[in-house]
Structure formats: C-alpha cells, structure tokens
Motif scaffolding. Structure first.
Motif, PDB file in Angstrom:
ATOM      1  N   MET B  97      30.634  -3.192 -22.273  1.00  0.00           N
ATOM      2  CA  MET B  97      31.556  -2.711 -21.255  1.00  0.00           C
ATOM      3  C   MET B  97      32.628  -3.760 -21.034  1.00  0.00           C
ATOM      4  O   MET B  97      32.336  -4.927 -20.804  1.00  0.00           O
ATOM      5  CB  MET B  97      30.821  -2.459 -19.949  1.00  0.00           C
ATOM      6  CG  MET B  97      29.900  -1.262 -19.992  1.00  0.00           C
ATOM      7  SD  MET B  97      29.117  -0.999 -18.410  1.00  0.00           S
ATOM      8  CE  MET B  97      30.544  -0.823 -17.345  1.00  0.00           C
ATOM      9  N   GLY B  99      36.185  -3.668 -18.840  1.00  0.00           N
ATOM     10  CA  GLY B  99      37.156  -2.949 -18.051  1.00  0.00           C
ATOM     11  C   GLY B  99      36.803  -1.480 -17.953  1.00  0.00           C
ATOM     12  O   GLY B  99      35.647  -1.116 -17.998  1.00  0.00           O
ATOM     13  N   PRO B 100      37.800  -0.600 -17.858  1.00  0.00           N
ATOM     14  CA  PRO B 100      37.504   0.818 -17.690  1.00  0.00           C
ATOM     15  C   PRO B 100      37.033   1.496 -18.963  1.00  0.00           C
ATOM     16  O   PRO B 100      36.452   2.571 -18.921  1.00  0.00           O
ATOM     17  CB  PRO B 100      38.844   1.394 -17.229  1.00  0.00           C
ATOM     18  CG  PRO B 100      39.862   0.458 -17.787  1.00  0.00           C
ATOM     19  CD  PRO B 100      39.219  -0.898 -17.791  1.00  0.00           C
ATOM     20  N   GLN B 101      37.294   0.891 -20.122  1.00  0.00           N
ATOM     21  CA  GLN B 101      36.890   1.504 -21.382  1.00  0.00           C
ATOM     22  C   GLN B 101      35.455   1.100 -21.689  1.00  0.00           C
ATOM     23  O   GLN B 101      35.119  -0.073 -21.667  1.00  0.00           O
ATOM     24  CB  GLN B 101      37.803   1.035 -22.511  1.00  0.00           C
ATOM     25  CG  GLN B 101      39.244   1.500 -22.378  1.00  0.00           C
ATOM     26  CD  GLN B 101      39.440   2.899 -22.907  1.00  0.00           C
ATOM     27  OE1 GLN B 101      38.781   3.305 -23.838  1.00  0.00           O
ATOM     28  NE2 GLN B 101      40.342   3.654 -22.300  1.00  0.00           N
ATOM     29  N   VAL B 102      34.620   2.093 -21.958  1.00  0.00           N
ATOM     30  CA  VAL B 102      33.245   1.781 -22.340  1.00  0.00           C
ATOM     31  C   VAL B 102      33.002   2.191 -23.776  1.00  0.00           C
ATOM     32  O   VAL B 102      33.692   3.051 -24.323  1.00  0.00           O
ATOM     33  CB  VAL B 102      32.231   2.498 -21.422  1.00  0.00           C
ATOM     34  CG1 VAL B 102      32.427   2.069 -20.000  1.00  0.00           C
ATOM     35  CG2 VAL B 102      32.310   3.996 -21.569  1.00  0.00           C
ATOM     36  N   GLN B 103      32.029   1.565 -24.369  1.00  0.00           N
ATOM     37  CA  GLN B 103      31.582   1.923 -25.695  1.00  0.00           C
ATOM     38  C   GLN B 103      30.307   2.749 -25.563  1.00  0.00           C
ATOM     39  O   GLN B 103      29.642   2.704 -24.537  1.00  0.00           O
ATOM     40  CB  GLN B 103      31.326   0.653 -26.527  1.00  0.00           C
ATOM     41  CG  GLN B 103      32.560  -0.222 -26.683  1.00  0.00           C
ATOM     42  CD  GLN B 103      33.700   0.514 -27.347  1.00  0.00           C
ATOM     43  OE1 GLN B 103      33.508   1.204 -28.345  1.00  0.00           O
ATOM     44  NE2 GLN B 103      34.887   0.376 -26.779  1.00  0.00           N
ATOM     45  N   PRO B 104      29.956   3.505 -26.595  1.00  0.00           N
ATOM     46  CA  PRO B 104      28.755   4.335 -26.488  1.00  0.00           C
ATOM     47  C   PRO B 104      27.506   3.505 -26.244  1.00  0.00           C
ATOM     48  O   PRO B 104      27.409   2.357 -26.687  1.00  0.00           O
ATOM     49  CB  PRO B 104      28.691   5.022 -27.855  1.00  0.00           C
ATOM     50  CG  PRO B 104      30.078   4.981 -28.372  1.00  0.00           C
ATOM     51  CD  PRO B 104      30.674   3.706 -27.856  1.00  0.00           C
ATOM     52  N   GLN B 105      26.561   4.104 -25.530  1.00  0.00           N
ATOM     53  CA  GLN B 105      25.271   3.452 -25.357  1.00  0.00           C
ATOM     54  C   GLN B 105      24.434   3.675 -26.617  1.00  0.00           C
ATOM     55  O   GLN B 105      24.406   4.771 -27.172  1.00  0.00           O
ATOM     56  CB  GLN B 105      24.544   4.027 -24.145  1.00  0.00           C
ATOM     57  CG  GLN B 105      25.186   3.649 -22.831  1.00  0.00           C
ATOM     58  CD  GLN B 105      24.358   4.061 -21.626  1.00  0.00           C
ATOM     59  OE1 GLN B 105      23.155   4.319 -21.731  1.00  0.00           O
ATOM     60  NE2 GLN B 105      24.989   4.113 -20.468  1.00  0.00           N
TER      61      GLN B 105
END
Lengths: 112, 116
Positions: B97, B99-105
């Motif tokens: 994680m 900032g506002p952009q997340v990567q897939p779990q």
C-alpha cells in the motif's frame, strides 16, 4: 458499514458460453474494487483490481467493470472453459482503501 | 517468487488447547491481513497490520484471539483457549500500500483448523 452482495450464488453453464457475474456494494466511497478466484482447498487469487478512476479492467478473457454511482461491478467471462470452474469473489474496501469486505461469492461450474 | 506462506496447512486439536498460526508475507509488502472463512459467514477480516503496526482489530472475535507482527517478514495468530466454533480456514494475505493506490492482496493457501 460496507456490504457486498453477489448474485447468483451459483451458476452452471455449458462450455463456450459468455457469462456475467454481478457484485453490488452499499458504500460507493471506495478507491478500488477487486475480483478474486478461489479453487477448492486453496487461497484466493487476485484476478482484476479496478481503481476508482477506472471504469473497467481486462485480463485475457476476463473483463471487470465498475460503476460507483450505482454501487455495482460486473465480471464478464468470455468463451467459458471447464478450467474456469471455481468460486469468484468480489471485494470492496469498507471505506476508502482498506480493509476489504468480501461478498460470499458465485460458484461457477462450466460443463464440457 | 515465493508467495504468502502459511503454516501449518492443517491443524486438528482438542478444545482448550492453544493454537498458533503462522504467516510469512511476500517480501516488500507492507500490509498483512488475517481472514477467517466459514460456510456460514464467508470470508471475514480479523485484523490487519500496516508497517508491522495493527491498524484494525475490530474483527477479532474475542480476547481469546491475538495477533502479532514482530517484524516485516512474520506474523502469528494465536487462539487460547480454542473452542469448536473456532473451526474454520484461516487465511493470511499481504499487499503493498502506497498512498491511495493499492496493489492486489496476495493470499496464502490457508490453515484448515479443526477444534474437537
């Protein structure tokens, strides 16, 4: 509180059909939405992640769309194959980014 | 690349015993999540960590459950004492994680826990 609903709970289709899985969520103030696949006895595999600035994402025969205003997402599977048989889960953040709230999934069976 | 590694894969123990589930997240990921999956309730978040710090433990059922993340490469979920209603599949997941952009779990294969 975010609630995620998936319809239908189970779906059986003949091989080769195009199909759509539906997901709805109650809180549209989300930054992203994710679709996962789960095979029996296994963990979840991320299929597609749609950021809130996007309307859709594509990966091979899969296409996921996101409509925040209506609180809906769809997963489109083209030319279904028996190997697509699995449970598909939709997940949206409880607020903003995290944590994820999961639907109960759609169990898909593709019959050869 | 090694994925999320959970151990043990299966655990069968008697009611009242202490159970410890282990998770090694993907190297470089800064968020770690513990989930529980049952037929009745689906997949539920128990707790998640960001940069080794617990952020939200509101999903932990009761004081019998505890989770730790002593460093970026290891986490444990402990149940003491265990009860039959704790029987479920427990998943660990990690992501990056920023900032506002997340990567897939990314999920581990889970620990199937049976309390007799």
């Amino acid at each position: 509180k975010q609630e995620v609903t998936q319809i239908p709970a189970a779906l059986s289709v003949p091989e080769g059909e195009n199909l759509v899985l539906n997901c709805s969520f109650t809180d549209s103030a989300i930054y992203n939405l994710q679709w996962f696949r789960q095979d029996p006895g296994k963990g979840l595999t991320s299929l597609l992640l749609i950021q809130s600035s996007q309307r859709e994402q594509t990966s091979g025969r899969l296409n996921a769309s996101l409509d925040k205003s209506s609180g809906r997402s769809t997963l489109y599977i083209a030319a279904s194959q028996p190997g697509d048989s699995a449970t598909y889960l939709c997940a949206a953040p409880s607020s903003g980014n995290t944590p994820l709230v999961f639907g109960k999934g759609t169990r898909l069976s593709v019959i050869a | 690349d090694a994925g999320v590694i959970q151990s043990p894969r299966h655990e069968v123990t008697e009611m009242g015993q202490e159970v410890t589930l282990r998770c090694k997240p993907i190297s470089g990921h800064n968020s770690l999540f513990w989930y529980r999956q049952t037929m009745m309730r689906g997949l539920e978040l128990l707790i998640y960590f960001n940069n080794n710090v617990p952020i939200d433990d509101s999903g932990m059922p009761e004081d019998r459950f505890s989770a730790k993340m002593p460093n970026a490469s290891f986490s444990t979920l402990k149940i003491q004492p265990s009860e039959p209603r704790d029987s479920a599949v427990y998943f660990c997941a990690s992501s990056l994680m920023s900032g506002p952009q997340v990567q897939p779990q990314h999920f581990g294969d889970g620990t199937r826990l049976s309390i007799l």
